[in-house]
Motif scaffolding. Sequence first.
Motif, short mmCIF file in Angstrom:
data_model
loop_
_atom_site.label_atom_id
_atom_site.label_comp_id
_atom_site.label_asym_id
_atom_site.label_seq_id
_atom_site.Cartn_x
_atom_site.Cartn_y
_atom_site.Cartn_z
N ILE A 1 11.66 -38.55 25.91
CA ILE A 1 10.82 -37.42 25.53
C ILE A 1 10.33 -37.68 24.11
O ILE A 1 11.13 -38.01 23.23
N GLU A 2 9.03 -37.57 23.89
CA GLU A 2 8.47 -37.83 22.57
C GLU A 2 8.87 -36.75 21.58
O GLU A 2 9.03 -35.58 21.95
N ASP A 3 8.99 -37.14 20.31
CA ASP A 3 9.26 -36.18 19.24
C ASP A 3 8.08 -35.23 19.11
O ASP A 3 6.93 -35.60 19.40
N VAL A 4 8.36 -34.01 18.67
CA VAL A 4 7.32 -32.99 18.53
C VAL A 4 7.26 -32.52 17.08
O VAL A 4 8.29 -32.21 16.49
N ASP A 5 6.06 -32.50 16.51
CA ASP A 5 5.81 -31.90 15.20
C ASP A 5 5.02 -30.63 15.44
O ASP A 5 3.90 -30.68 15.95
N VAL A 6 5.59 -29.49 15.07
CA VAL A 6 4.95 -28.20 15.32
C VAL A 6 4.56 -27.56 13.99
O VAL A 6 5.40 -27.41 13.10
N ILE A 7 3.30 -27.19 13.87
CA ILE A 7 2.81 -26.44 12.72
C ILE A 7 2.65 -25.00 13.17
O ILE A 7 1.99 -24.73 14.18
N GLY A 8 3.26 -24.09 12.45
CA GLY A 8 3.17 -22.67 12.79
C GLY A 8 2.53 -21.88 11.67
O GLY A 8 2.85 -22.08 10.50
N LEU A 9 1.62 -20.99 12.02
CA LEU A 9 0.99 -20.06 11.07
C LEU A 9 1.22 -18.66 11.60
O LEU A 9 0.69 -18.30 12.66
N THR A 10 2.05 -17.87 10.91
CA THR A 10 2.42 -16.55 11.38
C THR A 10 2.26 -15.52 10.27
O THR A 10 2.21 -15.86 9.09
N ALA A 11 2.17 -14.26 10.67
CA ALA A 11 2.08 -13.16 9.71
C ALA A 11 2.63 -11.90 10.37
O ALA A 11 2.58 -11.76 11.59
N GLY A 12 3.14 -10.99 9.53
CA GLY A 12 3.64 -9.74 10.06
C GLY A 12 4.35 -8.90 9.02
O GLY A 12 4.53 -9.32 7.87
N GLY B 1 12.12 -8.96 9.15
CA GLY B 1 10.74 -8.90 9.62
C GLY B 1 10.52 -9.56 10.96
O GLY B 1 11.38 -10.28 11.48
N VAL B 2 9.34 -9.29 11.50
CA VAL B 2 8.88 -9.92 12.73
C VAL B 2 7.45 -10.38 12.48
O VAL B 2 6.60 -9.59 12.05
N GLU B 3 7.19 -11.64 12.75
CA GLU B 3 5.85 -12.19 12.56
C GLU B 3 5.35 -12.75 13.88
O GLU B 3 6.13 -13.24 14.70
N GLY B 4 4.07 -12.70 14.06
CA GLY B 4 3.42 -13.30 15.21
C GLY B 4 2.40 -14.30 14.73
O GLY B 4 1.82 -14.15 13.66
N GLY B 5 2.18 -15.36 15.52
CA GLY B 5 1.21 -16.35 15.08
C GLY B 5 1.03 -17.49 16.06
O GLY B 5 1.53 -17.48 17.18
N TYR B 6 0.33 -18.49 15.60
CA TYR B 6 -0.11 -19.63 16.41
C TYR B 6 0.75 -20.85 16.11
O TYR B 6 1.07 -21.13 14.95
N PHE B 7 1.12 -21.60 17.17
CA PHE B 7 1.91 -22.81 17.03
C PHE B 7 1.10 -23.98 17.58
O PHE B 7 0.82 -24.05 18.78
N SER B 8 0.72 -24.90 16.69
CA SER B 8 -0.27 -25.94 16.95
C SER B 8 0.02 -26.83 18.15
O SER B 8 -0.84 -27.01 19.00
N ASN B 9 1.18 -27.42 18.22
CA ASN B 9 1.43 -28.40 19.26
C ASN B 9 1.45 -27.78 20.65
O ASN B 9 1.09 -28.41 21.62
N PHE B 10 1.87 -26.52 20.73
CA PHE B 10 1.93 -25.85 22.02
C PHE B 10 0.62 -25.12 22.35
O PHE B 10 0.41 -24.71 23.47
N LYS B 11 -0.24 -24.94 21.33
CA LYS B 11 -1.51 -24.22 21.50
C LYS B 11 -1.27 -22.85 22.12
O LYS B 11 -1.98 -22.42 23.02
N THR C 1 9.83 -22.03 28.07
CA THR C 1 9.78 -21.32 26.80
C THR C 1 10.35 -22.18 25.68
O THR C 1 11.47 -22.67 25.77
N ALA C 2 9.54 -22.38 24.64
CA ALA C 2 9.98 -23.14 23.47
C ALA C 2 10.60 -22.15 22.50
O ALA C 2 9.92 -21.29 21.97
N ASN C 3 11.90 -22.25 22.30
CA ASN C 3 12.55 -21.38 21.34
C ASN C 3 13.60 -22.16 20.58
O ASN C 3 14.27 -23.02 21.12
N TRP C 4 13.70 -21.85 19.28
CA TRP C 4 14.67 -22.52 18.45
C TRP C 4 15.13 -21.60 17.32
O TRP C 4 14.42 -20.72 16.88
N LEU C 5 16.35 -21.85 16.89
CA LEU C 5 16.97 -21.13 15.79
C LEU C 5 16.75 -21.94 14.54
O LEU C 5 16.96 -23.16 14.54
N GLY C 6 16.34 -21.30 13.46
CA GLY C 6 16.14 -21.98 12.20
C GLY C 6 17.00 -21.37 11.09
O GLY C 6 17.08 -20.14 10.99
N LEU C 7 17.64 -22.20 10.32
CA LEU C 7 18.41 -21.77 9.16
C LEU C 7 17.87 -22.52 7.95
O LEU C 7 17.91 -23.75 7.90
#
Length: 160
Positions: A87-98, A109-119, A148-154
């Motif tokens: 499986i190829e590595d994925v670089d995801v750019i996210g632009l969110t606001a909320g 908070g809760v933000e919604g936005g666009y994730f580039s690699n998944f369009k 569904t693409a979901n991940w936990l970030g710390l």
Amino acid sequence: MLRRVAMVLGLTALLTAPVAGQLPLLDVRIGAQAVMPQGDFAELYTGGLGAYGRVGIPLGFIKVMGTATWTRLPGKTLSLFGTSVDIEDVDVIGLTAGPHLSLPFLDLGVEGGYFSNFKKVGIVPSASLSLLNFDVMASYTIVPMDLTANWLGLGVGLRF
């Protein structure tokens, strides 16, 4: 070791104070994060890393926050019917606001936005703890699609 960590944290707090004085109305944060794929998405990708930049405009105890993120998710090697599939590595750019509820040391908070690699459009609930000029953030990114693409970030960063 502990003395060196305390010295670096103290110097960082002193050096970032002048920047905070130049931006009195904006809440600016930059940092790095570790990410861990969740659910079925974790079968394709391993834990990765990322970076984030956030800008918030306080409106009383509510804050409008915009975030730009870069996330790198390394792909796994799967064995299907006796053959290996990379499986190829994925670089995801996210632009969110909320909106965010901003308390003295805590930001929810809760933000919604666009994730580039998944369009696709997704949502990101988050919580941040701020101490001096340091920011500790936990977030959970959800991008609905066939798988569904979901991940936990710390993350850990600086607050200006």
